[in-house]
Scaffold this active site. Sequence first.
Site, short mmCIF file in Angstrom:
data_model
loop_
_atom_site.label_atom_id
_atom_site.label_comp_id
_atom_site.label_asym_id
_atom_site.label_seq_id
_atom_site.Cartn_x
_atom_site.Cartn_y
_atom_site.Cartn_z
N HIS A 283 0.82 -1.22 0.00
CA HIS A 283 0.00 0.00 0.00
C HIS A 283 0.85 1.26 0.00
CE1 HIS A 283 0.15 -0.11 4.55
NE2 HIS A 283 0.12 1.19 4.39
N ASP B 248 1.25 -7.66 2.31
CA ASP B 248 1.36 -6.22 2.02
C ASP B 248 2.82 -5.78 1.84
OD1 ASP B 248 0.91 -3.53 1.77
OD2 ASP B 248 -0.42 -3.38 3.51
N SER C 185 4.00 2.29 8.45
CA SER C 185 3.81 1.29 7.41
C SER C 185 5.11 1.07 6.67
CB SER C 185 2.75 1.74 6.42
OG SER C 185 1.52 1.32 6.87
#
Length: 713
Positions: free
Chosen positions: A84, A220, A648
């Site tokens: 992402h 991810d 992230s």
Amino acid sequence: MKKILAVFVYCLLSTAYCRADEGMWIPTLLKSLNESDMQKLGCKLTAEQIYSVNKSSLKDAVVNFGGCTGEMISDQGLLITNHHCGYGQIQSHSTIEHDYLTNGFWANEKKEELTCPGLTVSFVIRIVDVTSKVLEGVEADLSEIKRDSVVKDRMKNIEKDSVAGTHFKAMVRQFYSGNEFYLFVLEIFTDVRMVGAPPESIGNFGGDTDNWMWPRHTGDFSLFRIYSDKDNKPADYSPDNVPFKPRHFLPVSLKGVSENDFAMIFGFPGRTQEYLPSSAVEMIQKVSNPIKIKAREKRLSIWREDMNKSTEVRIQYSSKHAGVANAYKKWTGEVAGLERINGIGMKQAQEKTFLERIAKNPEWNKKYGSLLSDFSIAYIQIAPYQKATDYFSETVAAVEIIRYANGYLQLLNAKPEDLAKKLETFKTAAKSFFKDYNTLTDRKLFAAMLKMYYEEVDKVMHPEVFETIQSKHKGNFEKYADEIYERSMFASEVKVIEFLNGYTAERTKDIEKDPAYILARNVFGFYETQIKPQYTLLTDGLNKLNREYMAAQREVMTEKKYYPDANSTMRVAFGKINGYDGKDGVRFTFSTTLDGIMEKEDSTDSEFVVPKKLKELYLKKDYGQYAGKDGKVCVAFTTNSHTTGGNSGSPLIDAEGNLIGVNFDRNWEGTANDIKYNSERGRNIVLDIRYALFVIDKFAGATNLIKEMKIIQ
Ligand code: ARG
Ligand code: GLU
């Protein structure tokens, strides 16, 4: 002995003060503040091995990747971050013919890697406390405006002086609400290329449904490579550039994770607000978040309806939708979490203690006695402006044509000598805007968003255009939308490109007469002159109160170790790998496996489709060296480290300094942690590095990449 016992009992009773898991720490202060806590939890590294000015250390493997975090995993500039986080890049390289979102992308050789114009990554070279230089001679009674200008000047000068004559960049940032200042010397690379990304059905498996949720099964991750000039220095893209040799890269561990293992996370957490008074929490929980949630719910449903109908719209809006949905879901979790832990009540209890303590100390009382009541007044004053600002940015300003048309003010204002250059920028921007723009979708949004602003915001905060809609269109927002989208050139790529190609100074009128431009200037102009000035003034006042309250808490509430709120600068957090009690009767374990992916498989739901190849590997149990002792492939695990957005892509590092996972999310129960930390149920969610390697190797066959890494068996 009694004292030790008392402390022990206190620790048992008060989770707030004795747990080591709260905090995102400045790497240079680990030695003095955290080293012993970390070692007690099992860390075998010294603070110097984690952050060193002179020698290579773990921090040299960590980069800021466009607001996310990434880490070096080979001596040839190979970098891993989240899917992402690379999404924008993957999407911008995707077309209907080369749909990398759907099919994934793998460069088998370096020459197949894709350049990513505009993408930069930065390393932190050193961090220096410059508080005394910034604040020297700045007296407490200096006016805010004066203080602000002195402080900003000094920050700028320090930035300039600290990197003069080098290729480094510098930034000074404020910490503890402006009570301290740190300098960051950065090395910024601009030639970064896309190396690999799994298909969305792996990289975003579970999609928005599973987002912010545990148990989780998202692969991810995505891979990029940093290139430098021949001297290993940053350089803009050139075919002559070579893979960058980092000062440190993380060995990748295949040993696997167990409950209660030590885990450390390095990264660039974006924003937390842990030291706010209860009045601020109340505003966020009861005013601001609910407005944003409501407006986004509407925006998302309009987008989703069209995305479900057309592949073209799906590709155009997937990235935008994911971004808007992400914050939407987080805010709902935050409100629920604050309600569940009674965040306002917890803050009020702290405030009571604070007031009791300062009442006993005349000096404190003089300095801090009125702080909390000043806050309450300030929040009452700012409330209507906060409400209008939230509605404005989440409704009117969320309409793409309005935002886009408003940007043309800059073209009108361009100086003649800059015009040619400006025009080029506008042409490039127009192409990328229209690539991801659907007029019909935006038109629906337009009518709904204007209507919401009209209905929800106090009349005195309505821009003029709402009167026109009432008088000319009898309040019919659809009709008004028809008029704008039919007559404005900004609704058409062809018209805009034609306009820009034939642009001359006389054609400024075409912009000035354009109905979308007129509308945009009306609403933005109204916001900028009637709402923003007052809102900014009140926010400045709050900033001062926050600075004083921060200083006050550190002086008066000394039982706590204070870490500064996240501000997108490099931090270290640490804790243990562990599960949590979800709700009454439910215990979540700390890890998930490929079996769970198969359990969630649903070929009729795009978020839960399992790629054929992955299924085959699962059926054959063809896991190579990536299965754990139980013969299963671990997909994700949770730890209780303190993280937030920006973490992230952050590396999860084991006690020896090896990479064990890549952070990509938090559970929903933990989202209120940005405002009131409570670790009981909050967990960060980490991609197990063995699953990433399994996908790279077994699923994609990109063994070239595995060979570059240093694998610890
Ligand atoms: N919640 C995570 C974060 O805040 C992941 C977001 C991306 N994933 C998604 N399905 N939208 O960034
Ligand atoms: N997914 C988030 C990010 O992009 C991390 C989740 C969180 O907020 O902790 O940074």
